[in-house]
Design an enzyme around this catalytic site. Structure first.
Site, PDB file in Angstrom:
ATOM      1  N   HIS A   1       0.841  -1.195   0.000  1.00 35.00           N
ATOM      2  CA  HIS A   1       0.000   0.000   0.000  1.00 35.00           C
ATOM      3  C   HIS A   1       0.882   1.254   0.000  1.00 35.00           C
ATOM      4  CE1 HIS A   1      -2.275  -3.325   1.724  1.00 35.00           C
ATOM      5  NE2 HIS A   1      -3.376  -2.716   1.338  1.00 35.00           N
TER       6      HIS A   1
ATOM      7  N   GLY B   1      -3.236  -4.400  12.030  1.00 37.52           N
ATOM      8  CA  GLY B   1      -3.799  -4.986  10.820  1.00 37.52           C
ATOM      9  C   GLY B   1      -5.278  -4.703  10.764  1.00 37.52           C
ATOM     10  N   PRO B   2      -6.057  -5.330  11.666  1.00 33.45           N
ATOM     11  CA  PRO B   2      -7.493  -5.028  11.713  1.00 33.45           C
ATOM     12  C   PRO B   2      -7.703  -3.564  12.098  1.00 33.45           C
ATOM     13  CG  PRO B   2      -6.997  -7.051  12.910  1.00 33.45           C
ATOM     14  CD  PRO B   2      -5.687  -6.392  12.610  1.00 33.45           C
TER      15      PRO B   2
ATOM     16  N   ASN C   1      -7.063  11.641   4.231  1.00 37.31           N
ATOM     17  CA  ASN C   1      -6.711  11.848   2.823  1.00 37.31           C
ATOM     18  C   ASN C   1      -7.899  11.695   1.870  1.00 37.31           C
ATOM     19  OD1 ASN C   1      -7.030   9.027   2.420  1.00 37.31           O
ATOM     20  ND2 ASN C   1      -4.889   8.660   2.952  1.00 37.31           N
TER      21      ASN C   1
ATOM     22  N   HIS D   1      -3.857   3.174  -3.483  1.00 40.75           N
ATOM     23  CA  HIS D   1      -4.016   2.723  -2.097  1.00 40.75           C
ATOM     24  C   HIS D   1      -3.384   1.355  -1.874  1.00 40.75           C
ATOM     25  CE1 HIS D   1      -6.228   2.193   1.808  1.00 40.75           C
ATOM     26  NE2 HIS D   1      -6.053   0.927   1.475  1.00 40.75           N
TER      27      HIS D   1
ATOM     28  N   ARG E   1     -17.934 -17.826  39.709  1.00 39.45           N
ATOM     29  CA  ARG E   1     -17.811 -16.358  39.648  1.00 39.45           C
ATOM     30  C   ARG E   1     -17.687 -15.778  41.061  1.00 39.45           C
ATOM     31  NH1 ARG E   1     -23.593 -13.268  38.954  1.00 39.45           N
ATOM     32  NH2 ARG E   1     -24.904 -14.788  40.031  1.00 39.45           N
TER      33      ARG E   1
ATOM     34  N   SER F   1     -22.447  -8.482  38.439  1.00 44.52           N
ATOM     35  CA  SER F   1     -22.685  -9.821  37.896  1.00 44.52           C
ATOM     36  C   SER F   1     -21.401 -10.624  37.736  1.00 44.52           C
ATOM     37  CB  SER F   1     -23.394  -9.730  36.543  1.00 44.52           C
ATOM     38  OG  SER F   1     -24.696  -9.186  36.685  1.00 44.52           O
TER      39      SER F   1
ATOM     40  N   GLU G   1     -17.628  -4.053  24.976  1.00 49.24           N
ATOM     41  CA  GLU G   1     -16.723  -5.187  25.178  1.00 49.24           C
ATOM     42  C   GLU G   1     -15.515  -5.164  24.254  1.00 49.24           C
ATOM     43  OE1 GLU G   1     -20.742  -6.314  26.705  1.00 49.24           O
ATOM     44  OE2 GLU G   1     -20.008  -5.452  24.823  1.00 49.24           O
TER      45      GLU G   1
ATOM     46  N   HIS H   1     -21.109 -16.447  33.613  1.00 52.21           N
ATOM     47  CA  HIS H   1     -22.339 -16.940  32.978  1.00 52.21           C
ATOM     48  C   HIS H   1     -21.962 -17.808  31.779  1.00 52.21           C
ATOM     49  CE1 HIS H   1     -23.834 -13.947  35.661  1.00 52.21           C
ATOM     50  NE2 HIS H   1     -25.070 -13.915  35.190  1.00 52.21           N
TER      51      HIS H   1
ATOM     52  N   HIS I   1     -28.391 -14.971  25.471  1.00 52.52           N
ATOM     53  CA  HIS I   1     -27.385 -14.816  26.520  1.00 52.52           C
ATOM     54  C   HIS I   1     -26.794 -16.153  26.978  1.00 52.52           C
ATOM     55  CE1 HIS I   1     -28.799 -10.762  26.541  1.00 52.52           C
ATOM     56  NE2 HIS I   1     -28.113 -10.428  27.626  1.00 52.52           N
TER      57      HIS I   1
END
Length: 690
Positions: free
Chosen positions: A32, A119-120, A186, A266, A359, A386, A415, A465, A477
C-alpha cells in the site's frame, strides 16, 4: 540522485520515506504505497522532533509510545525507522518476504521501535488509549519519573470502525491529555472516496467526546509542528490532529502529470495503479534504478537527531537515577511492576467455600488481589455486580478525569473497546490488565483476543455466565459455541511455538483460585478465565479438593476415583465435573463400576504435559465419555465425538434447573444417556427395553 536541494530537511526526509515506501511495495509487487506517501510528512516531524526515546535502549519504560492503527501503511513506518537505523536497506528490500522483519503489516518488536501489531483497522489506536491509561495509572504512583506521551496514527478506515466510538468516548471522558492522535484524512479509501461512505463531521464528533481537535494541512511541516506543540501543551483533553493529507503524495504519471489523490494507489504498486514508478521516484529526488538509499543530507540530519534523542534520554535517566536513590522503595516497586514473572501473591491465604458459583469464588480471589497486587487494573463492561469484579472495586476506586489513584476502569457497554484497551495496557507494561463481561459477549472480543494472542500480550480475559444455565435470559445470553471457539485458539501456536492462548474453565472454587494463579503468572500470552453463574455442588471433600486443584496447572487431572480398577473414564470441565462426580457415584452404587472422573480445565495445557502424564490421567485403553454444556466438539480432542454429550442447538428461556433436566444434564439424565453406550461396550448388561 535527482533531488531538489532547495527543499528543507524535513521535506527531504519525508520524500526519502516516500521513495522507500514506494520502492518496497514495487519490489514486493504488493502493498500500500499511497497512504504511506501521504503520511510521511507527519511521521517524519513526529519522530525527529517530538517522540522521546532512547536509541540504545528502545524498551526504556519512560519512552513515548507510537501506535500505528492502519497496519497496511507499514512501508511508511519501516521507511521512517530505517532513518533511525532500526532497519537496513536490505531488510526493506525484503518487504513482505519469507523470514523478513518487514512483514506486510507491522508485528510488535519493541527493540525495533514497533509497539504493536496492527492490521485489523481500529484496534491500534485503542491500544494507544490503553497505553495512555497505564501511563496515568503509573504516574499517579511514581510521579514524573514515568511520565510520557502516547501517540496514535489513525486512518479513515479506523475512524469508521465501530471501536473508535468506544475509544473516543472513554479517552475523552477520562481526559487523557497524554494521548495525541493524528488522523490521516486523505479522503481516499481502498475502493472509494470517503465522501461515498460518510459525510459525518469527524471534528465535531470528537469535540462532543471532549477532545481537543486541531485541523491542519497534514503535508505542511510547519503546520504539523505547530499542532504537535499545541497538543503537547494540552493539560485537560486528549488531542486529535486532523491532517488533510494527499493520497500518493508526489506521484506522477509517465507524462509528468499529477497522479495524487487516486484510489488506485491505495493498495497496489505505483506501476500498476496508473502512476509511473520511475518518474515519481525521480520527481521525489531518488534514483529509480537504485531507490533503496538514504539521502546524504538526511543521513547527516538523522545522525544529529539520534544524538539529541540520546542526550535527552540520558538526562531523563540520570534524573531517574537520582530519584531512585532518594526513593529506593518506590524505585524497587517500579522495577517489580515491570517484572510480571516475579509477581508475588500469597495464594494460600485465599479461603474458598464449597458449593459456590465459580464467579463468586473469583470474586474472593479478586478481593484478595486488590490489596496485594498493586499494579493490577480491572475493567468491567457495566457488569461489576454480575461478574463479581465489584469485589475488587470495593477495595479501590474507579478511574475519573485527573484521578487515576484507583485501579478500576468502568468501561461501559463496550466489550470490544474494553478488550483492546486492556491489550494496550498489556503492551505498555507495568500493569496487569483484567477485563470482564458475560461469556456470550466474548464474541464481541474475538478480533482483539486473536491479535493479543499473536502479539503474546499478557492480558486476563474474564467471563462469567458460562453456559445455558444463564437460564431465563434465554438463547441470546446462553453461550453454546463460545468455548469451542476459544479451544480452537488454544490449538493455534504463536511465532515462538507455544500455545497462543490459554482458556481455563475451572470446575469449582478451588480450581478457580489456581486458575487465577496461573493467569497472573502468565507473562507471555493472554489467558481466558471462564466462570459459572450458578452454584456448583461439591466434587469431593474440601481437604481433597485443596490438594488436587493444584494440578490445574497441568491442564487435566483425576478428581475422583471410585471402585477398584477403572471400567469407565468420564471427562468434563467447569460445572459439568461436579455433575459427573454425582454420575460416578450412581454408576458405582447401582452397577458396581469403577469410575474415574477427569477434570480438564484446559486441553491445551494438558496436551503440553509429557506423554507419560497424559496417559496416566487419560488411559486410551479404557472406554471414555465426555460431558460439556457446549458443542460436543469442545471435548473432541479428548474423547471420541460419538461419546460426548453436548448441545447442538441454541438454548431456551427457562430456569436453569429446568434446562438441566430438559437438555439431559442432571445426574440421572446423564446416566440414562450413558447406559446404552456402556451396554454397547459390554460394560453393563441390562434389559434397556423396560
Amino acid at each position: 540522485m535527482y533531488r531538489n536541494k532547495m527543499k528543507n530537511i524535513n521535506t527531504q526526509a519525508a520524500d526519502n520515506i516516500r521513495i522507500l515506501a514506494a520502492a518496497m511495495v514495487e519490489k514486493a509487487k504488493s502493498g500500500h504505497p499511497g497512504g504511506a506517501m501521504g503520511g510521511a510528512d507527519f511521521i517524519e516531524i513526529l519522530y525527529s522532533e517530538f517522540l522521546n526515546f532512547d536509541p540504545k535502549d528502545p524498551s526504556w519504560h519512560a519512552r513515548d509510545r507510537f501506535f500505528l492503527d492502519p497496519g497496511h501503511m507499514s512501508a511508511m513506518l519501516y521507511g521512517q525507522l530505517s532513518l533511525l537505523n532500526c532497519f537496513s536497506m536490505e531488510e526493506l528490500k525484503q518487504f513482505r518476504q519469507w523470514g523478513s522483519p518487514t512483514s506486510g503489516h507491522p508485528e510488535v518488536d519493541v527493540h525495533r521501535m514497533i509497539e504493536n501489531t496492527s492490521g485489523p483497522l481500529g484496534q491500534g489506536h485503542v491500544f494507544a488509549v490503553g497505553s495512555a491509561i497505564s501511563e496515568r495509572f503509573l504516574q499517579s504512583r511514581f510521579g514524573k519519573t514515568v511520565e510520557h506521551k502516547t501517540y496514535a496514527y489513525i486512518s479513515d478506515g479506523g475512524i469508521q470502525e465501530e471501536i473508535s466510538q468506544g475509544a473516543g468516548r472513554i479517552a475523552g471522558h477520562l481526559g487523557l491529555s497524554n494521548l495525541i492522535m493524528f488522523y490521516d484524512a486523505n479522503d481516499i479509501q481502498l475502493s472509494t472516496t470517503v465522501e461515498e461512505v460518510t459525510t459525518e463531521d469527524t471534528a465535531k464528533k470528537y469535540e462532543a467526546w471532549h477532545w481537543n481537535v486541531i485541523t491542519i494541512d497534514g503535508n505542511d511541516p510547519e503546520a504539523i509542528r505547530s499542532a504537535l506543540k499545541a497538543a503537547n501543551s494540552e493539560k485537560e483533553r486528549p488531542t486529535l490532529i486532523i491532517g488533510k493529507t494527499v493520497m500518493g503524495k508526489g506521484a506522477i504519471d509517465q507524462e509528468g502529470q499529477s497522479f495524487e489523490g487516486k484510489c488506485s494507489t491505495h493498495g497496489q504498486p505505483l506501476s500498476n495503479s496508473g502512476a509511473s514508478f520511475s518518474e515519481t521516484i525521480k520527481k521525489l529526488g531518488g534514483n529509480p534504478e537504485d531507490p533503496f538509499q538514504i539521502f546524504d543530507e538526511v543521513k547527516a540530519h538523522y545522525a544529529e537527531v539520534i544524538k539529541k534523542k540520546q542526550a535527552a534520554a540520558d538526562e531523563r535517566k540520570a534524573q531517574e537515577e537520582g530519584w531512585s536513590k532518594m526513593y529506593p522503595e518506590l524505585a524497587n516497586k517500579l522495577v517489580s511492576f515491570y517484572d510480571r514473572k516475579n509477581t508475588v501473591v500469597d495464594w494460600s491465604n485465599i479461603t474458598q467455600t464449597e458449593g459456590v458459583a465459580t464467579r463468586a469464588a473469583s470474586g474472593k480471589v479478586l478481593a484478595h488481589l486488590a490489596t496485594r497486587v498493586e499494579n493490577m487494573i480491572v475493567a468491567s463492561a457495566d457488569l461489576a455486580d454480575s461478574d463479581k469484579t465489584e469485589a475488587f472495586l470495593k477495595k479501590t476506586t474507579a478511574f475519573k478525569k485527573n484521578d487515576f489513584k484507583g485501579a478500576f476502569l468502568q468501561a461501559g457497554v463496550s466489550e470490544l473497546t474494553m478488550a483492546a484497551i486492556a491489550v494496550g495496557m498489556g503492551l505498555h507494561g507495568g500493569v496487569i490488565p483484567v477485563c470482564a463481561t458475560f461469556f456470550v459477549f466474548s464474541d464481541y472480543m474475538k478480533p482483539v483476543i486473536r491479535i493479543a494472542s499473536l502479539m503474546q500480550t499478557p492480558v486476563i480475559f474474564m467471563w462469567t455466565h458460562d453456559s445455558f444455565r444463564v437460564g431465563e435470559d434465554g438463547p441470546t445470553h446462553q453461550p453454546i459455541e463460545q468455548e469451542a471457539q476459544l479451544r480452537l485458539l488454544e490449538q493455534l501456536k504463536n511465532h515462538h511455538g507455544q500455545r497462543s492462548f490459554l482458556a481455563l474453565r475451572p470446575a469449582d472454587a478451588y480450581e478457580t483460585t489456581n486458575a487465577w494463579k496461573l493467569a497472573v503468572e502468565s507473562a507471555d500470552r493472554p489467558v481466558g478465565l471462564i466462570f459459572s453463574r450458578q452454584n456448583i455442588p461439591a466434587i469431593a471433600s474440601e481437604e481433597q479438593r485443596l490438594k488436587d486443584a493444584e494440578f490445574l496447572n497441568k491442564g487435566g487431572y483425576s478428581v475422583l476415583e471410585l471402585g477398584g480398577s477403572t471400567d469407565v473414564q468420564l471427562i468434563a470441565n467447569g460445572s459439568e465435573v461436579s455433575t459427573l462426580s454425582s454420575v460416578a457415584v450412581l454408576l458405582n452404587k447401582n452397577y458396581g463400576l469403577g469410575i474415574k472422573v477427569i477434570s480438564v480445565p484446559s486441553e491445551g495445557l494438558f496436551r503440553d504435559q509429557d506423554k507419560e502424564y497424559q496417559e496416566e490421567v487419560l488411559d486410551k485403553n479404557i472406554p471414555t465419555f465426555g460431558l460439556t454444556a457446549g458443542l460436543p466438539v469442545t471435548l473432541a480432542g479428548l474423547v471420541d465425538i460419538n461419546n460426548i454429550h453436548g448441545l447442538t442447538h441454541f438454548g431456551y428461556s427457562a430456569p436453569a434447573a429446568t434446562l438441566d433436566h430438559e437438555f439431559g444434564y442432571t445426574p440421572d439424565r446423564v446416566v440414562e444417556w450413558l447406559l446404552p453406550q456402556l451396554q454397547n461396550e459390554g460394560i453393563v448388561e441390562m434389559d434397556l427395553s423396560k
